[in-house]
Design a protein around this motif. Structure first.
Motif, PDB file in Angstrom:
ATOM      1  N   THR A 197       7.936  14.331   5.182  1.00 33.12           N
ATOM      2  CA  THR A 197       6.987  14.654   6.239  1.00 33.12           C
ATOM      3  C   THR A 197       7.242  13.797   7.466  1.00 33.12           C
ATOM      4  OG1 THR A 197       5.365  15.234   4.558  1.00 33.12           O
ATOM      5  CG2 THR A 197       4.540  14.888   6.779  1.00 33.12           C
ATOM      6  N   ARG A 234       0.843  -1.185   0.000  1.00 30.42           N
ATOM      7  CA  ARG A 234       0.000   0.000   0.000  1.00 30.42           C
ATOM      8  C   ARG A 234       0.884   1.242   0.000  1.00 30.42           C
ATOM      9  NH1 ARG A 234      -4.023   1.804   4.889  1.00 30.42           N
ATOM     10  NH2 ARG A 234      -4.631   3.783   3.954  1.00 30.42           N
ATOM     11  N   PRO A 235       0.561   2.258  -0.780  1.00 31.07           N
ATOM     12  CA  PRO A 235       1.362   3.478  -0.791  1.00 31.07           C
ATOM     13  C   PRO A 235       1.292   4.193   0.554  1.00 31.07           C
ATOM     14  CG  PRO A 235      -0.213   3.456  -2.618  1.00 31.07           C
ATOM     15  CD  PRO A 235      -0.512   2.287  -1.754  1.00 31.07           C
ATOM     16  N   ARG A 236       2.362   4.859   0.916  1.00 30.76           N
ATOM     17  CA  ARG A 236       2.386   5.599   2.174  1.00 30.76           C
ATOM     18  C   ARG A 236       1.464   6.803   2.104  1.00 30.76           C
ATOM     19  NH1 ARG A 236       7.762   5.382   5.357  1.00 30.76           N
ATOM     20  NH2 ARG A 236       6.637   7.031   6.390  1.00 30.76           N
ATOM     21  N   LYS A 237       0.849   7.147   3.250  1.00 27.54           N
ATOM     22  CA  LYS A 237      -0.023   8.312   3.297  1.00 27.54           C
ATOM     23  C   LYS A 237       0.777   9.594   3.407  1.00 27.54           C
ATOM     24  CE  LYS A 237      -4.343   6.511   4.941  1.00 27.54           C
ATOM     25  NZ  LYS A 237      -5.472   6.798   5.803  1.00 27.54           N
ATOM     26  N   ILE A 238       1.967   9.511   3.997  1.00 24.94           N
ATOM     27  CA  ILE A 238       2.813  10.691   4.115  1.00 24.94           C
ATOM     28  C   ILE A 238       4.143  10.409   3.439  1.00 24.94           C
ATOM     29  CG2 ILE A 238       1.722  11.509   6.230  1.00 24.94           C
ATOM     30  CD1 ILE A 238       4.141  10.403   7.764  1.00 24.94           C
ATOM     31  N   SER A 239       4.776  11.472   3.001  1.00 25.95           N
ATOM     32  CA  SER A 239       6.066  11.303   2.333  1.00 25.95           C
ATOM     33  C   SER A 239       7.163  11.070   3.371  1.00 25.95           C
ATOM     34  CB  SER A 239       6.389  12.550   1.520  1.00 25.95           C
ATOM     35  OG  SER A 239       6.614  13.642   2.376  1.00 25.95           O
ATOM     36  N   TRP A 291      -1.239  16.845  13.455  1.00 28.26           N
ATOM     37  CA  TRP A 291      -1.879  17.276  12.214  1.00 28.26           C
ATOM     38  C   TRP A 291      -1.940  18.800  12.139  1.00 28.26           C
ATOM     39  CZ3 TRP A 291      -2.831  15.772   7.578  1.00 28.26           C
ATOM     40  CH2 TRP A 291      -3.758  16.443   6.806  1.00 28.26           C
ATOM     41  N   SER A 316      -2.428  12.746  17.770  1.00 24.51           N
ATOM     42  CA  SER A 316      -2.362  12.822  16.308  1.00 24.51           C
ATOM     43  C   SER A 316      -2.999  14.121  15.812  1.00 24.51           C
ATOM     44  CB  SER A 316      -3.036  11.612  15.673  1.00 24.51           C
ATOM     45  OG  SER A 316      -4.396  11.569  16.038  1.00 24.51           O
TER      46      SER A 316
END
Length: 70
Positions: A35, A27-32, A55, A51
């Motif tokens: 980040t 699955r692709p990461r939600k954050i780079s 954010w 969290s």
């Protein structure tokens, strides 16, 4: 080099025709990664941070504003 390593390399060559490691279908990461490098030090300094607070800080940083923690 162990015999088992050579055997696995030969097997991989016969099956795939190459010894290159192919990228996984995760699955692709939600954050780079950039980040994540920004978040981790802050979370280590204050493990009790939520969290939601992380954010809010990241939104401020992405907008270029100075975060005051409120």
């Amino acid at each position: 080099m162990p015999v088992s390593t050579v055997q696995s390399l030969i097997k991989r060559w016969k099956i795939l025709g190459s010894l290159y490691i192919k990228p996984r279908s995760d699955r692709p990461r939600k954050i780079s990664a950039k980040t994540a490098r920004r978040i981790v030090p802050d979370a280590k300094k204050n493990p009790q941070v939520t969290s939601g607070e992380i954010w809010k800080k990241m939104v401020w940083l992405l907008q270029g504003a100075q975060y005051n923690g409120t």
